[in-house]
Design an enzyme around this catalytic site. Structure first.
Site, short mmCIF file in Angstrom:
data_model
loop_
_atom_site.label_atom_id
_atom_site.label_comp_id
_atom_site.label_asym_id
_atom_site.label_seq_id
_atom_site.Cartn_x
_atom_site.Cartn_y
_atom_site.Cartn_z
N GLU A 1 2.21 -10.32 -0.87
CA GLU A 1 2.28 -10.52 -2.33
C GLU A 1 2.54 -11.99 -2.66
OE1 GLU A 1 3.81 -6.93 -4.65
OE2 GLU A 1 4.94 -6.81 -2.78
N GLU B 1 3.70 -0.69 1.77
CA GLU B 1 4.85 -0.10 1.08
C GLU B 1 4.77 1.42 0.94
OE1 GLU B 1 3.20 -2.77 0.17
OE2 GLU B 1 4.57 -4.35 -0.50
#
Ligand code: NAI
Length: 655
Positions: free
Chosen positions: A121, A143
């Site tokens: 990210e 995730e």
């Protein structure tokens, strides 16, 4: 420049700032509040110097960034305080990524090694991502495997870069991309040999090529009506694999994109709140537990103990062939021995298919694996191997003959192992001069898919040093090594057998196979007991069932005997509890059944949980955590329940 604990900043001759991450006392860069604060401060300092650009890179040999610090997720409850804590950490991460994105000079992430989760990210908030081309470099947003989804703006930025049709599957599966795939999918800008990585990063900053974005046509998919259609389709796909009540995160991710996909600011906020809620769910907490259990199993194998270079496998059947191919794929030289030349031919054929499937178009790695695998009709490899694994058919006398011979020829330091699934080690070792040398390396079928490796030992006989070496070997071949005591069925088959037999008993009582299996799948098992029995082979189930009947205390259901007698052996014979065609289950008719489905589920799962408890009481494994880890990685037992012992504990708590 100030000095930092977890990073350093320098400027090169081109006036490019280098922000090098090196989190203190950690083997890999993990993101916690301290690192975010330091990155914020460093970027503020860099800004003042007005550089040509900034390159974010890593000082760790392990990789770029491994993701957010998962330890911080442990024990999160759904209290207001914990939710606020989670939300504030997510907002910190989001603000850092926004700050990087807003910088007025070019920004670049230079990636080598792991770049995962929050790490990717951060990379996504840079203008450019450049990687080396080594297959050991992996990029992912994993995730979902921890019961959450990206929270540092990754949902917005991955879609912006790659388009929803490529970004969503990446987030929904959490799968790893190797550099070439990442480049092809539009996640990264350049993928170059390691020796050119730095130059490419510098030249990109200096030349400022057009920033990569998803093609214009991708924007059409972001309109509200299109989002509805695509979200529906994605929900359907996710539902075919997981239930919302078991795994809420993928559904939450699709929902927030469907609702806010056209407005980044709204989606950032929805993403943050969604993750702060998900992280405290039982599912996320149990998946975090599984993550640590997996690390614990990995740590049981100390790679530094020895370096196995040559593996010799005896028996080129389904198991021996695949074990040999797997080891060859891990870079070891492997000799594969079988008394039957045709069997050796089949091993090579199967191995080639496996190599191509695993390495896809990477011809060099395919060739290396092919070169590593050597047919050895007469067993010349025994004398040279560091590890010798016997995997001939399940017969005590035949195995004893093998070990008498192996013991004479093997190097003094070699590991001597059997892959037996039911014969007690002490019986095989009875003919050996040094029975303390024999250890069990019990692989699971299919070898390419199943991560667990049971390291079987006889207490008071197997040399502990041999066990430690066998565990080390497990780590070297990228399996999860679990030490278990030699007793009938070891751990996994022992726990599975009562569950399978209860399934057969229910079937015998008139419950349709589809209902029996659905009850188990609804609980979260990867496959129902009858489909599992068909896959393993009903003859093998009967054989193992007979061996285990006394230990487990069950009477074998007559149906199993009858099916085998009539040649209905399951998948391999085309008919068992189901019909099979070309190794695929023929879609069965949906039979009407009005009985109590919940009771069916309870009967199946209770058998599995009760046997787990018995195994623990008999010290088949050292403790309940290792038992949970073994059953999850050896059977696929519902990971979101955290393992059978954990599920038992939770059931007790909820009474
Ligand atoms: P298999 O019957 O498919 O293959 C056995 C192979 O051994 C045959 O190719 C045969 O030609 C060869 N062989 C027999 N005697 C030999 C000798 N003296 N020297 C050299 N080669 C010889 O058997 P499979 O299913 O691969 O099982 C092998 C072992 O692995 C057994 O001990 C079994 O209990 C165990 N195992 C099997 C699993 C399964 O799912 N099939 C799972 C885990 C362990």
């Amino acid at each position: 420049m100030s000095s930092y604990t977890n990073l350093s900043v320098s400027t090169d001759d081109n006036k490019i700032a280098w922000l090098t991450l090196d989190v203190k006392d950690e083997a890999a860069n993990v993101i916690g509040p301290e690192l975010i604060e330091e990155m914020n401060a460093a970027i503020d300092e860099i800004k003042v110097t007005n550089p040509k650009g900034v390159i974010i890179n890593s000082g760790k040999s392990s990789g770029f960034i491994a993701g957010a610090d998962v330890k911080k997720f442990e024990g999160m409850t759904n209290s207001e305080k914990d939710r606020e804590l989670a939300l504030s950490f997510i907002h910190m991460g989001q603000a850092l990524c926004q700050k990087i994105e807003d910088l007025s000079f070019p920004t670049l992430a230079m990636v080598k090694g792991f770049c995962m989760g929050g790490g990717l990210e951060i990379a996504l908030s840079c203008d450019y991502i450049v990687t080396d081309d080594s297959p050991s470099t992996k990029l992912s947003l994993p995730e979902i495997q921890l019961g959450i989804h990206p929270g540092f703006g990754g949902t917005v930025r991955s879609i912006r870069r790659m388009g929803v049709l490529k970004a969503m599957p990446l987030m929904l599966t959490g799968r790893n991309l190797v550099p070439r795939q990442a480049k092809k999918m539009g996640l990264t800008d350049y993928c170059v040999p390691l020796r050119q990585l730095k130059t490419t990063a510098v030249q990109t900053i200096l030349l400022k090529p057009t920033k990569h974005q998803a093609p214009k046509s991708a924007a059409l998919l972001e309109t509200s009506p299109m989002r509805k259609v695509i979200a529906m389709q994605m929900r359907k796909q996710v539902a075919s694999k997981t239930k919302q009540e078991h795994y809420p995160a993928p559904y939450a991710l699709i929902n927030i994109w469907e609702m806010h996909g056209s407005k980044s600011s709204e989606m950032y906020e929805a993403e943050a709140h969604s993750v702060a809620t998900l992280v405290s769910t039982d599912t996320a907490q149990n998946l975090v537990r599984v993550f640590f259990l997996q690390n614990r199993l990995k740590a049981l194998g100390d790679k530094k103990l020895f370096t196995p270079k040559h593996v010799h496998v005896i028996g080129g059947g389904v198991m021996g062939g695949d074990i040999a191919a797997w080891c060859a794929m891990q870079g070891m030289r492997v000799t594969i021995q079988d008394m039957n030349t045709e069997a050796l031919g089949r091993v090579i054929g199967r191995a080639n298919t496996g190599f191509k499937r695993r390495f896809r178009k990477d011809k060099i790695r395919i060739m290396q694996a092919q070169d590593n695998l050597i047919p050895d009709l007469h067993g010349h490899g025994i004398a040279k191997a560091d590890v010798i694994i016997e995997a001939i058919f399940e017969n005590l006398e035949a195995k004893q003959e093998i070990f008498k011979n192996v013991e004479k020829k093997a190097k003094k330091t070699a590991i001597i192992a059997t892959n037996t699934s039911s014969i007690p080690l002490q019986e095989i070792a009875a003919v050996m001069k040094n029975p303390e040398r024999l250890v069990g390396l019990h692989f699971f079928n299919p070898v390419f898919k199943m991560p667990l490796l049971e390291i079987v030992q006889t207490p008071d006989q197997t040399d502990p040093k041999v066990v430690a070496l066998a565990q080390s070997f497990g780590a070297h071949i990228n399996k999860l090594p679990l030490p278990v005591k030699s007793s009938p069925g070891f751990l996994i088959n022992r726990i599975l057998m009562p569950y399978i037999l209860e399934g057969v008993t229910l079937y015998q009582e008139g419950v349709p196979a589809t209902i029996v299996d659905k009850a188990a799948v609804d609980y979260g098992m990867p496959m129902g007991p009858l489909e599992l029995a068909d896959t393993v082979g009903l003859d093998i189930c009967l054989h193992v069932g007979k061996i285990l009947a006394d230990t487990v205390g069950v009477t074998l259901p007559d149906t199993l005997d009858k099916e085998v007698e009539q040649g209905r052996l399951g998948k391999k014979s085309g008919q068992g509890f189901y019909a099979w065609k070309k190794d695929k289950k023929v879609k069965p008719d949906n039979k009407q059944w009005t009985g109590d489905r919940h009771k069916v589920q309870t009967r199946l799962i209770e058998k599995l949980l009760a046997e787990s408890k018995k195994c623990l009481e008999e010290n088949i494994v050292e403790n309940s955590d290792l038992l949970d880890a073994g059953v999850i990685f050896g059977t696929g037992f519902a990971p979101f329940r955290g393992g059978p012992m954990h599920a038992l504990l939770e059931a007790k708590d909820s009474l």
